[in-house]
Scaffold this motif. Structure first.
Motif, PDB file in Angstrom:
ATOM      1  N   ARG A  71       0.828  -1.208   0.000  1.00  0.00           N
ATOM      2  CA  ARG A  71       0.000   0.000   0.000  1.00  0.00           C
ATOM      3  C   ARG A  71       0.862   1.259   0.000  1.00  0.00           C
ATOM      4  O   ARG A  71       0.599   2.215  -0.738  1.00  0.00           O
ATOM      5  N   VAL A  72       1.901   1.262   0.831  1.00  0.00           N
ATOM      6  CA  VAL A  72       2.783   2.428   0.885  1.00  0.00           C
ATOM      7  C   VAL A  72       3.497   2.617  -0.446  1.00  0.00           C
ATOM      8  O   VAL A  72       3.576   3.727  -0.979  1.00  0.00           O
ATOM      9  N   SER A  73       4.011   1.533  -1.002  1.00  0.00           N
ATOM     10  CA  SER A  73       4.710   1.626  -2.281  1.00  0.00           C
ATOM     11  C   SER A  73       3.808   2.189  -3.368  1.00  0.00           C
ATOM     12  O   SER A  73       4.230   3.030  -4.180  1.00  0.00           O
ATOM     13  N   GLY A  74       2.554   1.753  -3.381  1.00  0.00           N
ATOM     14  CA  GLY A  74       1.617   2.250  -4.384  1.00  0.00           C
ATOM     15  C   GLY A  74       1.309   3.721  -4.247  1.00  0.00           C
ATOM     16  O   GLY A  74       0.904   4.380  -5.214  1.00  0.00           O
ATOM     17  N   ALA A  75       1.504   4.261  -3.036  1.00  0.00           N
ATOM     18  CA  ALA A  75       1.205   5.675  -2.792  1.00  0.00           C
ATOM     19  C   ALA A  75       2.389   6.594  -3.094  1.00  0.00           C
ATOM     20  O   ALA A  75       2.211   7.805  -3.221  1.00  0.00           O
ATOM     21  N   LEU A  76       3.599   6.036  -3.187  1.00  0.00           N
ATOM     22  CA  LEU A  76       4.791   6.865  -3.383  1.00  0.00           C
ATOM     23  C   LEU A  76       5.017   7.103  -4.873  1.00  0.00           C
ATOM     24  O   LEU A  76       5.736   6.366  -5.533  1.00  0.00           O
ATOM     25  N   ARG A  77       4.392   8.158  -5.360  1.00  0.00           N
ATOM     26  CA  ARG A  77       4.523   8.507  -6.774  1.00  0.00           C
ATOM     27  C   ARG A  77       5.164   9.877  -6.917  1.00  0.00           C
ATOM     28  O   ARG A  77       5.141  10.704  -6.000  1.00  0.00           O
ATOM     29  N   ASP A  78       5.714  10.108  -8.069  1.00  0.00           N
ATOM     30  CA  ASP A  78       6.368  11.386  -8.349  1.00  0.00           C
ATOM     31  C   ASP A  78       5.383  12.535  -8.134  1.00  0.00           C
ATOM     32  O   ASP A  78       4.271  12.530  -8.670  1.00  0.00           O
ATOM     33  N   GLY A  79       5.782  13.499  -7.321  1.00  0.00           N
ATOM     34  CA  GLY A  79       4.995  14.707  -7.139  1.00  0.00           C
ATOM     35  C   GLY A  79       3.958  14.671  -6.051  1.00  0.00           C
ATOM     36  O   GLY A  79       3.363  15.708  -5.740  1.00  0.00           O
ATOM     37  N   VAL A  80       3.687  13.520  -5.442  1.00  0.00           N
ATOM     38  CA  VAL A  80       2.676  13.475  -4.383  1.00  0.00           C
ATOM     39  C   VAL A  80       3.247  14.095  -3.104  1.00  0.00           C
ATOM     40  O   VAL A  80       4.463  14.134  -2.893  1.00  0.00           O
ATOM     41  N   HIS A  81       2.356  14.568  -2.252  1.00  0.00           N
ATOM     42  CA  HIS A  81       2.745  15.133  -0.962  1.00  0.00           C
ATOM     43  C   HIS A  81       2.601  14.060   0.109  1.00  0.00           C
ATOM     44  O   HIS A  81       1.492  13.583   0.375  1.00  0.00           O
ATOM     45  N   VAL A  82       3.731  13.699   0.697  1.00  0.00           N
ATOM     46  CA  VAL A  82       3.769  12.657   1.715  1.00  0.00           C
ATOM     47  C   VAL A  82       4.126  13.298   3.054  1.00  0.00           C
ATOM     48  O   VAL A  82       5.129  14.012   3.159  1.00  0.00           O
ATOM     49  N   VAL A  83       3.303  13.056   4.062  1.00  0.00           N
ATOM     50  CA  VAL A  83       3.616  13.474   5.423  1.00  0.00           C
ATOM     51  C   VAL A  83       3.918  12.222   6.233  1.00  0.00           C
ATOM     52  O   VAL A  83       3.110  11.286   6.268  1.00  0.00           O
ATOM     53  N   ILE A  84       5.079  12.211   6.855  1.00  0.00           N
ATOM     54  CA  ILE A  84       5.486  11.084   7.687  1.00  0.00           C
ATOM     55  C   ILE A  84       5.447  11.539   9.139  1.00  0.00           C
ATOM     56  O   ILE A  84       6.055  12.553   9.495  1.00  0.00           O
ATOM     57  N   VAL A  85       4.718  10.821   9.954  1.00  0.00           N
ATOM     58  CA  VAL A  85       4.602  11.145  11.369  1.00  0.00           C
ATOM     59  C   VAL A  85       5.564  10.249  12.138  1.00  0.00           C
ATOM     60  O   VAL A  85       5.370   9.034  12.206  1.00  0.00           O
ATOM     61  N   GLY A  86       6.612  10.858  12.680  1.00  0.00           N
ATOM     62  CA  GLY A  86       7.608  10.097  13.423  1.00  0.00           C
ATOM     63  C   GLY A  86       8.927  10.038  12.685  1.00  0.00           C
ATOM     64  O   GLY A  86       8.987   9.586  11.539  1.00  0.00           O
ATOM     65  N   ALA A  87       9.989  10.500  13.335  1.00  0.00           N
ATOM     66  CA  ALA A  87      11.319  10.529  12.717  1.00  0.00           C
ATOM     67  C   ALA A  87      12.231   9.482  13.342  1.00  0.00           C
ATOM     68  O   ALA A  87      13.364   9.764  13.726  1.00  0.00           O
ATOM     69  N   GLY A  88      11.692   8.257  13.465  1.00  0.00           N
ATOM     70  CA  GLY A  88      12.516   7.130  13.885  1.00  0.00           C
ATOM     71  C   GLY A  88      13.108   6.432  12.679  1.00  0.00           C
ATOM     72  O   GLY A  88      13.101   6.953  11.560  1.00  0.00           O
ATOM     73  N   TRP A  89      13.613   5.221  12.871  1.00  0.00           N
ATOM     74  CA  TRP A  89      14.264   4.506  11.774  1.00  0.00           C
ATOM     75  C   TRP A  89      13.298   4.238  10.626  1.00  0.00           C
ATOM     76  O   TRP A  89      13.622   4.477   9.464  1.00  0.00           O
ATOM     77  N   ILE A  90      12.104   3.758  10.954  1.00  0.00           N
ATOM     78  CA  ILE A  90      11.136   3.460   9.894  1.00  0.00           C
ATOM     79  C   ILE A  90      10.760   4.733   9.158  1.00  0.00           C
ATOM     80  O   ILE A  90      10.716   4.781   7.916  1.00  0.00           O
ATOM     81  N   GLY A  91      10.462   5.796   9.899  1.00  0.00           N
ATOM     82  CA  GLY A  91      10.071   7.046   9.263  1.00  0.00           C
ATOM     83  C   GLY A  91      11.134   7.586   8.333  1.00  0.00           C
ATOM     84  O   GLY A  91      10.836   8.043   7.218  1.00  0.00           O
TER      85      GLY A  91
END
Length: 403
Positions: A134-154
């Motif tokens: 699901r995440v991979s399908g959402a990561l497209r050129d030009g989309v706005h992604v907000v990541i909550v959490g700046a740990g290793w996964i984030g």
């Protein structure tokens, strides 16, 4: 004789393999809640998101391995009860299975956000293979992604998203990424790395809500800032899947409490992987780690203990990360407040260095960043528990093997 393994991840699958490799010829049943065969998790936030790892390469064993090895595997099955007195488990389908020895390898689950709008479409978590799809399908050129959490996964997701052309904003309550894990000096290295690759950070930020009709469109912060979001990915830590152990009356505290041989408070039940809080002789405390190597090594160790075989006492916690052109390995254990000095060797500005967490001159942990073939020396320094000269430790003209 039947040995049952609850949890069909890396730890559980490797435990089943080790039982057979060590000559156990009884019945083995491996039970997993997911519909997938056992797979490894590091590619979920690394190679799979980047398209560098084929999906069929994430599995621990080939599909026919289980039948060939006489390992009964039950996927999409949840164990709901352990009857310790009768030595049997019950599944959500009502099946009852006896066991002689039982291994809990149930892993951990992402911590969920409880803010308005958290149930909107496009608010994603990353733990399972289906999540990664699901995440991979959402990561497209030009989309706005907000990541909550700046740990290793984030941060690994941020690197993959930027590499794929997304606009990335990371929202973090602390003042730097990985601050509680690495401390300010080393955390700044990762902040600079991501800024250099176009990531925006919102530090010291508190979430207010997610807005959108049916799908998320905006992330609102408590200070009034609204961030555009086509997708939100949450990485705010994980909790051990120890509910089954709690109901069974096992000792639990930050996971299932086990000794250095992976034994729980019940002599016929063992635990390994993310769910286990194990006593470590080197650090003289119980430690729970959520890293690939802990599952890779912990599953086989538990299997050997189930067979009455010795388990090496001095394996150290270890993990690795890949972000853009930075690769790092970490060995040892240093909780916040454990170290009194952070010693650097090499070129921190050029992101080619080794960092050592020390206390009273003893090395507690080390991270090598874009410097390779030094992990064995780092682990040697940790295991000896002897003070070393910090000047020599910092001097990259002195071979680490001679420190």
């Amino acid at each position: 004789m039947r040995h049952v393994i609850i949890g069909a991840g890396l730890a559980g699958a490797k435990a089943a393999q080790t039982l057979r490799d060590e000559g156990f010829d009884g019945d083995i049943t491996l039970i997993g809640a997911e519909p997938e065969l056992p797979y490894e998790r590091p590619p979920l936030s690394k190679g799979l998101l980047l398209g560098a790892t084929p999906r069929d390469q994430v599995y621990v064993h080939q599909p026919d391995w289980y039948a060939e090895s006489s390992v009964e595997i039950r996927t999409a099955t949840t164990v709901v009860d352990i009857d310790r007195t009768a030595h049997r488990i019950t599944t959500d389908a009502g099946d009852v299975l006896p066991y002689d020895k039982l291994l809990l390898a149930t892993g951990s689950s992402p911590r969920r956000l409880a803010v308005p709008g958290a149930d909107l479409d496009g608010v994603l978590y990353l733990r399972t293979l289906a999540d990664s799809d699901r995440v991979s399908g959402a990561l497209r050129d030009g989309v706005h992604v907000v990541i909550v959490g700046a740990g290793w996964i984030g941060l690994e997701i941020a690197a993959a998203a930027r590499t794929r052309g997304a606009h990335v904003t990371v929202v973090e309550t602390a003042s730097l990424p990985l601050l509680g894990v690495l401390g300010p000096d080393l955390a700044q290295v990762f902040a600079d790395l991501h800024r250099d690759h176009g990531v925006s950070f919102r530090f010291g930020a508190q979430l207010s809500r997610f807005d959108g009709d049916t799908a998320v469109r905006t992330v609102s912060l408590a200070d009034g800032i609204d961030l555009p979001a086509d997708v939100v990915i949450v990485g705010v830590g994980a909790r051990p899947n120890d509910d089954l152990a709690v109901r069974a009356g096992l000792d639990v505290g930050n996971g299932v409490v086990v000794d250095s041989q992976h034994r729980t408070s019940d002599p016929d039940i063992f635990a390994a992987g993310d769910v286990a809080c194990a006593f470590h002789p080197t650090f003289r405390r119980h430690i729970r780690t959520e890293h690939w190597a802990n599952a890779l090594d912990g599953g086989p160790e538990a299997a050997r203990a189930m067979l009455g075989l010795p388990v090496p006492p001095d394996r150290l916690p270890f993990f690795f990360t890949d972000q853009y052109d930075l690769g790092a390995e970490y060995a040892g254990f240093a909780a916040p407040g454990d170290a009194d000095r952070l010693v650097f060797r090499g070129d921190r500005a050029g992101r080619e260095f080794v960092a050592f967490w020390t206390r009273d001159g003893r090395v507690l942990a080390g991270m090598n960043v874009n410097v390779w073939d030094v992990s064995d020396d780092i682990q040697r320094l940790i295991r000896t528990r002897k003070p070393v000269g910090l000047g020599m430790l910092a001097d990259d003209e002195v071979p680490l093997s001679e420190v």
